[in-house]
Structures are given as structure tokens and as C-alpha cells.
Design a protein around this motif. Structure first.
Motif, PDB file in Angstrom:
ATOM      1  N   TYR A  32       0.720  -1.225   0.144  1.00 51.52           N
ATOM      2  CA  TYR A  32       0.094  -0.170  -0.012  1.00 51.52           C
ATOM      3  C   TYR A  32       0.745   1.199   0.003  1.00 51.52           C
TER       4      TYR A  32
ATOM      5  N   HIS B 242     -11.975  -6.549   5.091  1.00 49.14           N
ATOM      6  CA  HIS B 242     -12.408  -5.146   5.121  1.00 49.14           C
ATOM      7  C   HIS B 242     -11.508  -4.150   5.272  1.00 49.14           C
ATOM      8  N   ASN B 243     -10.292  -4.520   5.909  1.00 51.69           N
ATOM      9  CA  ASN B 243      -9.111  -3.579   6.037  1.00 51.69           C
ATOM     10  C   ASN B 243      -8.438  -3.650   4.764  1.00 51.69           C
ATOM     11  N   LEU B 244      -8.230  -4.395   4.072  1.00 49.71           N
ATOM     12  CA  LEU B 244      -7.604  -4.289   2.806  1.00 49.71           C
ATOM     13  C   LEU B 244      -8.668  -3.549   1.594  1.00 49.71           C
TER      14      LEU B 244
ATOM     15  N   TYR C  70     -10.602  -1.319   2.379  1.00 51.76           N
ATOM     16  CA  TYR C  70     -10.523   0.092   2.742  1.00 51.76           C
ATOM     17  C   TYR C  70      -9.204   0.786   2.544  1.00 51.76           C
ATOM     18  N   MET C  71      -8.172  -0.022   2.202  1.00 57.66           N
ATOM     19  CA  MET C  71      -6.919   0.303   1.926  1.00 57.66           C
ATOM     20  C   MET C  71      -7.270   0.543   0.445  1.00 57.66           C
TER      21      MET C  71
ATOM     22  N   ASP D 181     -20.219  -1.906   6.900  1.00 57.35           N
ATOM     23  CA  ASP D 181     -18.905  -1.323   7.926  1.00 57.35           C
ATOM     24  C   ASP D 181     -18.948   0.172   7.553  1.00 57.35           C
TER      25      ASP D 181
ATOM     26  N   THR E 123     -16.773   2.547   8.484  1.00 57.19           N
ATOM     27  CA  THR E 123     -15.566   2.817   8.025  1.00 57.19           C
ATOM     28  C   THR E 123     -15.467   2.759   6.556  1.00 57.19           C
ATOM     29  N   LEU E 124     -15.718   1.631   6.011  1.00 58.64           N
ATOM     30  CA  LEU E 124     -15.609   1.518   4.465  1.00 58.64           C
ATOM     31  C   LEU E 124     -16.383   2.466   3.948  1.00 58.64           C
TER      32      LEU E 124
ATOM     33  N   LYS F 157     -15.276   5.808   3.766  1.00 60.83           N
ATOM     34  CA  LYS F 157     -14.102   6.102   2.780  1.00 60.83           C
ATOM     35  C   LYS F 157     -14.394   5.963   1.299  1.00 60.83           C
TER      36      LYS F 157
ATOM     37  N   GLU G  61     -15.727   9.129   0.336  1.00 64.99           N
ATOM     38  CA  GLU G  61     -14.694  10.061   0.214  1.00 64.99           C
ATOM     39  C   GLU G  61     -14.056   9.922  -1.327  1.00 64.99           C
TER      40      GLU G  61
ATOM     41  N   GLU H 278     -20.210  17.154   8.016  1.00 67.80           N
ATOM     42  CA  GLU H 278     -19.238  16.877   6.951  1.00 67.80           C
ATOM     43  C   GLU H 278     -19.722  16.556   5.586  1.00 67.80           C
TER      44      GLU H 278
END
Lengths: 166, 976
Positions: free
Chosen positions: B326, B358-360, B362-363, B394, B396-397, B400, B403, B436
Motif C-alpha cells: 500500500y 475489510h481492512n484491505l 479500505y486500503m 462497515d 468506516t468502509l 471511505k 470520500e 461533514e
């Protein structure tokens, strides 16, 4: 830069708080509460990252790991890589595990000063300085050994020792 | 023994036989070493236990308050053994961690740092670092100790002092310890050097000026014998380089070399983490290279080879391997673009996005957001993955992904994206994020709105659900937009827009719990345009406005808007010569407001009453219809008052003396004035302060138009800036007013984000594309899109199942977000049509209705989602420099590049190179013979037990750190 390290129980009790950027002491409990509310609302099997600019200011994120009855939380800003910090949490937990053999919440409650020692070997002034849990253990063991050596005088009451030192 | 040791025995029982005893000793040593045993911790244990059993916060507070009382007594007692002191202090730290004030003990912590004994000193430093910060008064007492301890022979004392220095040394204290810290940079122990580097870094963060002359030390430490110290040095260097990349361009080659050596595993294996060579150092280096290579073609040229290597060797199985990949993507998207590297980055990104983690994902989304800045086409390939992330549970995802969408919004997909955002916004309770996302919706809508209708509807939704969270400026913008319309030439469209706004507001206005700012807009629009198209009667609108005012008795701003709107309606009716009667309840409202505590409301009410008494002519000039956009000329000299002033002079009034000349200068010419001055000089002065500026011209102007309002003393209200002063539109009276209050709807000079010129060019293509979708998109291209994407997806194999499951709805969403699918589908359809002439005809036939519209769309290709220059065409020219670089840096010539570096980067690099090659040799033969690492020997001595520990460790890791079977019971007892 890492802004804070927190360990808290799944009931929201702080077990370890360490702030690397200044936070007024009266705010600490609010921060713990804020983070706990955030984490307890998250389901399992979701990502370990959360944006926390509402709690810690713009651009901050946290990485957490939920292990047994504890949350391990690292708060950091944009200069760190989320996945890497996740591994940093892993290093921390591994080190604790090495140190306490099957670490459990009790170890952490009673030995929180030891946790601080470990963290001080890992992170200094918000920057990561060591990421090998073996190396950290070695330093911590050496500290323990040297402390033991110089521990002999400590049974004397402080009133006497103070008189001596004068 | 206490329960803790019982717990230890329990855990060590699992390991049978001879190792048990050994393990127990080690365990005790490890767990209790620094405490010297927990023999004395019964009280602490009881404390923790009772806190764990506390049923309420109040009970817990009582327990801790009692504990604090106890600690206070004990700490003050001179006969407490010093070892007990240590525990007392730790208990104090514990109490403070739970949120109780333990400031009485801070001084004891400071005292303990003076102690000779190492454990006590360390505890003292720990407590001080936790209790105090650089701003605390007691820190001054610690500085001296730190200074002394930095000179200690015992390196642990030095380390403790450095750690405390990082936390406690503020700007003023830096000079006191700086010389020692700099000396320590050359300390024989690498742990000390590392910490000294960090302390210096910390000082730099606190006060760059006080250590700026020492910055070169960081460069020197980069060549430290110990890779750990080198790694630590990267932290301050990263900060320095962020500030001024140009000053460190000469280090690019060195950094690349270090990275290369690390990636090639030339560091000792003790730096490996999960089979990756020193990953944290790699990540830091990649971050640094990303900064140094940004926009620098030459510097970037050095990096491509090593980045390519890292990509090739990339390990996607482990977390840390992905972290490095990453970081590589981040680096590539930041440095001068290289097509080959971008391809590798895109490939890795797609791996991330397809991962189950999920972490990946997200990245992956984050990486995609970086890559589309360089090549917008990359997003298209991952559209379905992105949509999956958008619908993921999720949060967070999801955020993101929003965004990412925010970054790739343009006029063709703004509707879908903003609708999605609003949908999400409605369902969340987190105020911070709601604010936001609401402001992002507004921003996107203002920038890319395809039509006014849509804009107003979108804004209505935003205001309805998050009205109190968005900036009031946005509300003013919306009002201005409705007032201004979209161009002078098309008056019909404007009035249509207004009447549709009025319609929608009349529908909404009855709903409960509308945010204040939204109600202000509604009132203003209803007042200004409610009766403009004759659809609604004046009394109907007035009734509605009255309801609003009635329903919000506490919100003065809304009431002010409502009453002003009512006033306008009356004024328009009178101007049209229609007679309308005041409804009784409306009259009572006006009466109520005339007696309001708010002078602003009072004034408005009186103005309304005054206006009702005027004749048609006067009303027309006071309140011209639809004049909110008229420019108001400001006559700063108040020339219209000249007649009045003249008249006053003739009656013998004193001339006005400007404030600046008032004191001292006595005008002798006018006796009366002198007299007046004298009295004012001798008598008590009631005007101690400057007069509030607006009141004078205000009073004058009010007087000039001889309205009944003249006998009112208008007091300027601070809340004016929010509101539209109704009188400010009258040409005669407003001139002075508008100077103060006119900022409300003064439209000239405001940056015109919105309006015809901004979007007129884009609105045509957008409408045509939507037409395309409507006409043939539904029939042919949609189907073609799904086929082509399925075909594409199936080539990945793993994704195949998923692609078949992809619902039509998702496809449609993807098409509307990423538009391009359509074009690709068409292209694909055309391709297939070449093979079968019959379909070609069909597609040709389908194409024929299009040309007229396609001509309308200007030469720019409509499907480009992201306005980032010419993305497609920019690639070919880039290819050339790359092949040149390839020639320079290709594998055949790699060795010359390396050997070349010592010459180019002064004398440091050879040193560095030799170090690492040394390390390789020793590392290869045996790890424990490493000369510099004395600690290694210790580890080797402990061989068997360490191995045991490792084994147990591994077993433990399998279970995670879940407490073993016996522990939970203990847990329940203690912690409820």
C-alpha cells in the motif's frame, strides 16, 4: 505521529492511557468514553480502522484490536500507515504475551507500569522506535534485572534514607 | 501469596515436568521483576477488586475517593519504606487513570525522580511523565534531575531521563538539556542513541528554531552502525523533508540504496517481522521517497527500479506485506508518474479491492482514490467493487468510499452520488460526520448541479435533515439563487423556478421539527415570491407564515423572517391596489411582537403597522416588488439630508463636529456651542464610550422620510447580520442602512460559483448522456454493459460467481456512477457487430437517432468521469521517458548505479554500504556472534527457556490472548 495509546476493557474501563500529544487531564475520561462508544457500536468482522476527527481533531484515525476482554487502541495522524499500525498493535500484544505468558486482563491491571515500560521501548514521543518484540523483551528484561540489583536498599524507611542522603 | 501468583501457578501448570519450575521462575521474574514481587499488593488487589465489583459509577467514585484519602495520608507519612512509596505512587497513577484528581501526589512523584535507586527513579519518571506535561509548574523541578541523569553512567537512567525529556521538556527548557542530548547521539549503546535521536526530534517539533543548527546530526545518524538507529532517524528526517523537500534531494540516492538493501534482506534477520525484512523501515523510506519524488522527474527516475522490485516480491498474504504494498502505491501515485509502475499499482489495488478483508478493501479504496488522480480510467474497472463497499455494513468502509466518490464527482454523476450521500446522511446520528457529509453535498451540488430544479430539491433535502448543521452561508446562497434566477434573458424559467420552490415549500412548511435555517429560507421565499404567480392568495400565504411564527415562539430569527415576509406580502398587495384585511390572529401576533423583548422583532412589528397606514405610492417606493437583487446605491455623504440640515441650521442648531475634533478644539464662533462644550466638560460625562456608529445616520435617515416610525429609536441589533432588513430596500432610507446591514443580499462581488456560466457548458452533455441512457441505454447498452462487464469479470475467475450475482440495480448504479460502462458496452457491441453484419445494421440503426445529440456534445469525450486533463492521451508521451530510464536503470546496468553512488553522495554512503555488507556477513554466519549486539549473547544464554517461551508463545498466539480456561473464573470474580 502516534497521538495516543489506550487499552480499555470491553466495559469501557481504561486499563492503560498514554498520550503523546497534549490532552488536558480533565479531558482524558471524555476521550476514553468517546472511543469506547465508538468501538462498542462496531460489529464484528469489520475493518479495524475508524476515523476519529470528532474526538481527536482533524485527520486523526484509530486502529483497534479487540482481543478477549480488551480493546487495544492506537490513535495516530496521517503520517502513519493504517496497516502498519495494525501490526504495531500486534507487536505490542505479542510482546505482552511474551512477557506475561498468556496475557489476560488481570496482568494488565496489575502491571500497568510494566506496560508503560514496554510502550516506552516501542514508542517515544509519538514515533515508533522499535518493532521487534524480541528486542523489546530483551530491553525490558534487562531493565528488570538491573532494577533488581539496585533494589536492596529500598526496605529502609524514607525518613532514614533521606537523612542519609543529606 | 496473593491471587496473582495463584494465577501464575495456574498458567504454568499447563507445562508439565521439569520446565515447570523453570518457567515459573521466569514468569515471576518477567511479571514481577520490576516490582520486586507483589508481596505488598494486597491492598491494590483489593482496590481493583472492589472497583470491579462496584455496581454504579457513584460507588466506584466513593471507593477511589477513600483510596485517595488513604494515599494522601500515607504519602505524607515519613516512616513509610521507600519500596512502599513506589507502590503508593503506582496506585495514585491508577486512580488518576480512572479520572480522579491526584494532584496532591504530583510533588511526591517529582521527589521520587531524585531517588538514587533505579526502580524508584524509573517509577518516579513514569509517574511524572503521566501526571505532568511541559506546561505544568512542577516541571521546572524535574528539569534539573533530567539534566543530571542524562550524564549518568547507567544507561537505563539515561534512557529514563530521555523518555521523560520527550514528554516534559518544553520550549524554554530545551537549551538546558540540549548539549547533553546531542552528546548522547554518540553514546555506545544503540538504545540510547535511538532515544537521543527521538528526543532531538521532539525538541525540533516543539521549537524548530532552538535546534535548527543541529539538524545536520540527523543526516549523520542516517549512517549509524545500527540499523535500528538509522530507522529511528528516518522519523525526524521525514518531518524535515515534508517541510522542505528540496534541501534533501541529495539524499534520494542514499534512501533508494537503503531501501534496496533492506528489501534484499541484507539486514540481520533480527529485523525481520513476520518474514518481512524490516517492514517499518521500508514503510518510512517509501513515505520519504514519495515526498522527495513528488513532481521531480529526475528523483523519481532513481526510484522506479526498487519500487518495481518491491512490487514483484510483494507478499499479499501477510498484513505487513500489504502495508508495504500500500505504501508503494502511495509512493507511486505521488512521484512522477510512470506507466509501468502505475500498472503494477493498479493491479495491487485490484487485489486489495477483491480481498475479503475489510481492512484491505479500505486500503484499496484509499489507493484507488490516489490512483484516479493520475489515471481516472482505473476507477472504471473496479466499479462493482466500489459499489459493494458503498453498500457494506462497515461504516468506516462506507465513509471511505464516499470520500472516493466525492473525489470523482463531476456533472455527469453528481446526481447519483449526492443522492446516495443524502440517503446515508439521513440515517446517521453522528453529528460530526453528518455536518461533514452535508457540507460535501452542498459543495458538490453547488459545483456540478445539472439543473436548478435539482439543485433546489437537493438543498431542500439537505436543509430538511441537516439544516442546523450546515453553514448559514449556504442558506443565503440558496436564497440568492432563487432570487437571482439563472440569467437575465430567461425570465420565464426563473419565475417557473420560483413558483416550483414556493410549491415545494408550501408542501413542506407544515411539517414539524424543521431546522431553523430551513424555515428562514422558506419564510423568505414565501414572502418574496409567494404571491408572485397569482396561484396562491395573499391571505393563504399570510396564514402559512403566521403558522410558522406561531409554531416557533422561541426562535426569534424565524419569527423575524416570518413577520418580514408577512410585511412584504402586505406591501405587494397594497402596491397592486388590492385591499386586504388583517386577520385577527395575525393582528394579535403583531401586537404580541410589538411588545417583544427582542427589539428587532419589535421594530419589525412596528414597521408592519406603519406600512399598513401608508398609501400605494409610498408603499411602492418603500417596498418595490421583486427587488431583492437590485443593487443598492450607497450615498455615504447623506446628501439627501442636506435640506434637513439646512433647515436645522436656520433654526439655530449647532453644526456637527466630527468626533476626532471634538475634544480640545473649541469653536469660539458659536457661543451656544461653546456653552454646550463647557457644560459637557464640567458636568458628569455620560458618554464615556464612543457612540455606536450606525445610530446617528440611522436616526437621521428615519427622520427624513417622516414616517410614523420616526419616533421610534431604532437600536441596531447584533442579529441584523443574519437577517434581511425589510426597509433596506427603500431607496431613500436604505442608503445609510445598507452600509451596515446590506451585506445580506449584496450580490455583486460575491464569487459566482453558481449560475449559468459555470454549468451551462456541462449541462448540455449531461442531458444528452441522460438521454442516451433513456433512449437506447435501457434497451441495448445496458444489456451490453452487463454482458461486457461479465465477460471482463469472468476473466478473473475468482470474481466470476460474484459477477453473475450482480443485480441489475447495481449495474445501473455502476453505469450512472462510472458512465464509461456505457461507452465500453457500445464499443463491445460494435466489435461483435463486425462479426455479424446483421447486428451491425441494428446497431447502426440504433446509432442513427443519436448523431444530432452527439453533435451537440462538444468535441470533449463525454464519458470521462474525472476532469484531470487529458488522461488517456497523456500516457503515450510518458512512455518515452520511461524507456529511456529503463535503459539507464535496467537490470543490466543496475550494478553500475550502485557502485556509482559512493562518489555522488559524499563520504557517508561508502560507510553505510560497508556497514550493511558487514551485517550481511555476520548475519549469515551466526546471529549471536554479532559483536555490536551484546544483548544477543544474553538471549543465547537463555537459550532453552527462551525456546520454551517461544513455543508457548506460539501456542498462545493460536488462541489469541484469550484467557485460558481457568482465568475467566478469576475474571468474573474480580471484574464482574
Amino acid at each position: 505521529m502516534i497521538q495516543a495509546v489506550m487499552v480499555m476493557s470491553t466495559q469501557g474501563k481504561p486499563r492503560l492511557l498514554k498520550f503523546y500529544s497534549y490532552q488536558p487531564p480533565e479531558k482524558h475520561q471524555d476521550l476514553v468514553r468517546g472511543v469506547f462508544q465508538l468501538l462498542s457500536a462496531r460489529p464484528d468482522n469489520v475493518s479495524n480502522f475508524v476515523k476519529v476527527d470528532a474526538i481527536f481533531g482533524p485527520g486523526t484515525k484509530l486502529v483497534y484490536k479487540h482481543l478477549a476482554t480488551l480493546y487495544f487502541v492506537f490513535v495516530f495522524d496521517s503520517s502513519e500507515n493504517e496497516l502498519a499500525v495494525l501490526d504495531l498493535v500486534q507487536v505490542f500484544v505479542e510482546t505482552l504475551d511474551r512477557c506475561f505468558k498468556n496475557v489476560c486482563e488481570l496482568d494488565i491491571v496489575f502491571n500497568f507500569n510494566k506496560l508503560h515500560t514496554i510502550l516506552d521501548e516501542m514508542i517515544l514521543g509519538g514515533q515508533v522506535i522499535e518493532t521487534s518484540s524480541e528486542q523489546i523483551m530483551r530491553s525490558v528484561e534487562e531493565i528488570a534485572r538491573l532494577e533488581k540489583q539496585s533494589n536492596t536498599t529500598s526496605l529502609i524507611p524514607k525518613s532514614i534514607s533521606e537523612r542519609f542522603s543529606r | 501469596m496473593t491471587e496473582t501468583s495463584v494465577h501464575w501457578r495456574v498458567t504454568s501448570k499447563k507445562n508439565n515436568g521439569a520446565t515447570m519450575e523453570q518457567l515459573r521462575t521466569i514468569g515471576r521474574e518477567l511479571a514481577m521483576g520490576s516490582q520486586g514481587g507483589w508481596g505488598q499488593s494486597k491492598e491494590f488487589l483489593d482496590l481493583v477488586k472492589s472497583i470491579g465489583e462496584a455496581r454504579s459509577k457513584a460507588e466506584e467514585d466513593r471507593i477511589i475517593t477513600r483510596e485517595l484519602e488513604h494515599l494522601k495520608r500515607r504519602l505524607a507519612d515519613p516512616d513509610v519504606p521507600r519500596r512502599r512509596m513506589k507502590e503508593l505512587l503506582l496506585r495514585l497513577v491508577y486512580a488518576e487513570m480512572l479520572g480522579h484528581d491526584a494532584s496532591f501526589g504530583h510533588i511526591h512523584a517529582v521527589k521520587m525522580t531524585h531517588d538514587e535507586s533505579l526502580p524508584l527513579k524509573r517509577t518516579g519518571y513514569l509517574a511524572v511523565a503521566l501526571f505532568l506535561d511541559e506546561r505544568h509548574d512542577l516541571v521546572i523541578l524535574v528539569v534539573n534531575t533530567i539534566q543530571k541523569d542524562l550524564r549518568s553512567d547507567n544507561y537505563l537512567v539515561v534512557c529514563a531521563a530521555l523518555t521523560a525529556a520527550c514528554r516534559l521538556i518544553g520550549e524554554e527548557a530545551i537549551p538546558a538539556v540540549l548539549p547533553q542530548v546531542v552528546e548522547l547521539l554518540a553514546h555506545p549503546k544503540e538504545a540510547v542513541r535511538k532515544k537521543a535521536v527521538m528526543a532531538l526530534h521532539r525538541f525540533y517539533q516543539r521549537s524548530p528554531s532552538s535546534v535548527s543548527h543541529l539538524v545536520s546530526n540527523f543526516r549523520k545518524r542516517l549512517c549509524d552502525n545500527d540499523p535500528g538507529v538509522m530507522g529511528a532517524t528516518l522519523c525526524p528526517l521525514y518531518d524535515l523533508i515534508l517541510e522542505d523537500p528540496n534541501a534533501y534531494k541529495d539524499l534520494v540516492v542514499s534512501f533508494v540504496n537503503i531501501l534496496k538493501q533492506v528489501a534484499e534482506r541484507r539486514l540481520p534477520t533480527s529485523y525481520d517481522y513476520h518474514q518481512m525484512p524490516a517492514p517499518f523501515i521500508q514503510i518510512k523510506l517509501l513515505k520519504i521517497l514519495a515526498v522527495l519524488g513528488s513532481g521531480d522527474k529526475q528523483a523519481s527516475g532513481h526510484m522506479y527500479t526498487v519500487l518495481g522490485d518491491i512490487f514483484r516480491k510483494g507478499d499479499t498474504a501477510s498484513n505487513i506485506g500489504n502495508a508495504i504494498l500500500y505504501e508503494c502505491i502511495c509512493c507511486i501515485s505521488s512521484i512522477f508518474p510512470n506507466p509501468k509502475m502505475l500498472d503494477a499499482a493498479a493491479e495491487t489495488t485490484s487485489k486489495f479491492l477483491k480481498s475479503d478483508s475489510h481492512n484491505l478493501k479500505y486500503m484499496g479504496i484509499d489507493a484507488l482514490g490516489r490512483l484516479i488522480k493520475i489515471n481516472p480510467d482505473i476507477a472504471e474497472e473496479h466499479q462493482l467493487a466500489v459499489i459493494d463497499c458503498l453498500e457494506d455494513p462497515d461504516d468506516t468502509l462506507k465513509r471511505k468510499t464516499f470520500e472516493l466518490l466525492y473525489k470523482m464527482t463531476k456533472s455527469t454523476n453528481v446526481e447519483v452520488i449526492v443522492d446516495r450521500m443524502i440517503e446515508y446522511m439521513i440515517n446517521i446520528t453522528d453529528h460530526h460526520y453528518k455536518t461533514e457529509i452535508a457540507s460535501r453535498c452542498v459543495e458538490l451540488a453547488e459545483q456540478f448541479a445539472p439543473s436548478n430544479q435539482w439543485f433546489i430539491q437537493t438543498m431542500n433535502k439537505v436543509f430538511e435533515h441537516a439544516g442546523d448543521l450546515v453553514n448559514i452561508r449556504v442558506a443565503h446562497n440558496l436564497m440568492r439563487l432563487i432570487a437571482e434566477g439563472f440569467g437575465e434573458e430567461d425570465e420565464g424559467a426563473d419565475s417557473q423556478l420560483r413558483s416550483s420552490a414556493v410549491d415545494s415549500y408550501l408542501r413542506i412548511v407544515g411539517e414539524p421539527k424543521l431546522p431553523s435555517s430551513f424555515l428562514q429560507i422558506i419564510c423568505w421565499v414565501l414572502g418574496e415570491y409567494g404571491t408572485a404567480d397569482g396561484k396562491y392568495s395573499a391571505s393563504y400565504i399570510i396564514g402559512k407564515l403566521y403558522d410558522v411564527a406561531e409554531a416557533h415562539p422561541t426562535d426569534d430569527t424565524v419569527r423575524a423572517y416570518a413577520i418580514s415576509a408577512i410585511l412584504k406580502i402586505f406591501a405587494f398587495e397594497i402596491a397592486l391596489g388590492r385591499k386586504i384585511d388583517m386577520l385577527p390572529e395575525c393582528q394579535s401576533l403583531v401586537d404580541e411582537l410589538s411588545a417583544s423583548h427582542s427589539t428587532d422583532l419589535q421594530q419589525r412589528a412596528y414597521e408592519l403597522q406603519a406600512l399598513l397606514g401608508l398609501d400605494k405610492q409610498a408603499v411602492e417606493s418603500v417596498m418595490p416588488s421583486d427587488a431583492s437583487c437590485e443593487d443598492i446605491e450607497i450615498d455615504r455623504n447623506l446628501s439627501f439630508l442636506n435640506g434637513y440640515v439646512q433647515q436645522a441650521f436656520e433654526k439655530g442648531a449647532a453644526p456637527y463636529i466630527p468626533e476626532s475634533e471634538r475634544s480640545g478644539v473649541v469653536s469660539v464662533g458659536n457661543y451656544r456651542a461653546q456653552d454646550h462644550q463647557e457644560t459637557s466638560a464640567h458636568a458628569l460625562r455620560f458618554e464615556a464610550y464612543e457612540l455606536p456608529k450606525p445610530s446617528l445616520p440611522l436616526a437621521a435617515s428615519q427622520a427624513s422620510i417622516s414616517m410614523p416610525t420616526t419616533d421610534l429609536v431604532p437600536v441596531p441589533e447584533p442579529s441584523y447580520y443574519k437577517e434581511d432588513h425589510p426597509m433596506s430596500r427603500s431607496q431613500t432610507s436604505s442608503d445609510s442602512l445598507s452600509g451596515e446591514f446590506g451585506l445580506k443580499l449584496r450580490l455583486d462581488g460575491v464569487q459566482k460559483k453558481w449560475g449559468r456560466p459555470a454549468y451551462s457548458s456541462s449541462s448540455t452533455p449531461s442531458s444528452s448522456t441522460s438521454n442516451q441512457q433513456a433512449t437506447n441505454g435501457g434497451a441495448s447498452s445496458e444489456v451490453g454493459g452487463s454482458i461486457s462487464s461479465q465477460a471482463r469479470e469472468s476473466s478473473y475467475g475468482s470474481k466470476k460467481q460474484q459477477s453473475t450475482e450482480v443485480s441489475a440495480e447495481k449495474q445501473r448504479l455502476a453505469a450512472s456512477l462510472f458512465g464509461k460502462a456505457d461507452r465500453k458496452a457500445q464499443a463491445a457491441a460494435r466489435k461483435t457487430s463486425k462479426e455479424s453484419p446483421s447486428t451491425e445494421k441494428v446497431s447502426a440503426a440504433k446509432a442513427t437517432p443519436q448523431p444530432a445529440k452527439e453533435q451537440v456534445t462538444p468535441s470533449a469525450p463525454p464519458p470521462d468521469l474525472l476532469d484531470l486533463g487529458e488522461p488517456v492521451s497523456s500516457n503515450p508521451p510518458l512512455a518515452d521517458p520511461f524507456t529511456q530510464l529503463e535503459g539507464l536503470l535496467g537490470p543490466s546496468s543496475a550494478s553500475p548505479v550502485v557502485s556509482e553512488t559512493p562518489a555522488s553522495s559524499s563520504s557517508k554512503t561508502p560507510d553505510l554500504m560497508s556497514i550493511f555488507s558487514d551485517d550481511v556477513q555476520t548475519g549469515a554466519t551466526s546471529n549471536s556472534t554479532e559483536p555490536s549486539l551484546g544483548v544477543n549473547v544474553v538471549a543465547a544464554k537463555k537459550g532453552p527457556s527462551l525456546q520454551d517461551a517461544l513455543q508457548k508463545d506460539a501456542a498462545a498466539r493460536q488462541v489469541g490472548v484469550t484467557p485460558t480456561g481457568n482465568n475467566p473464573i478469576l475474571f468474573k470474580d474480580l471484574l464482574g
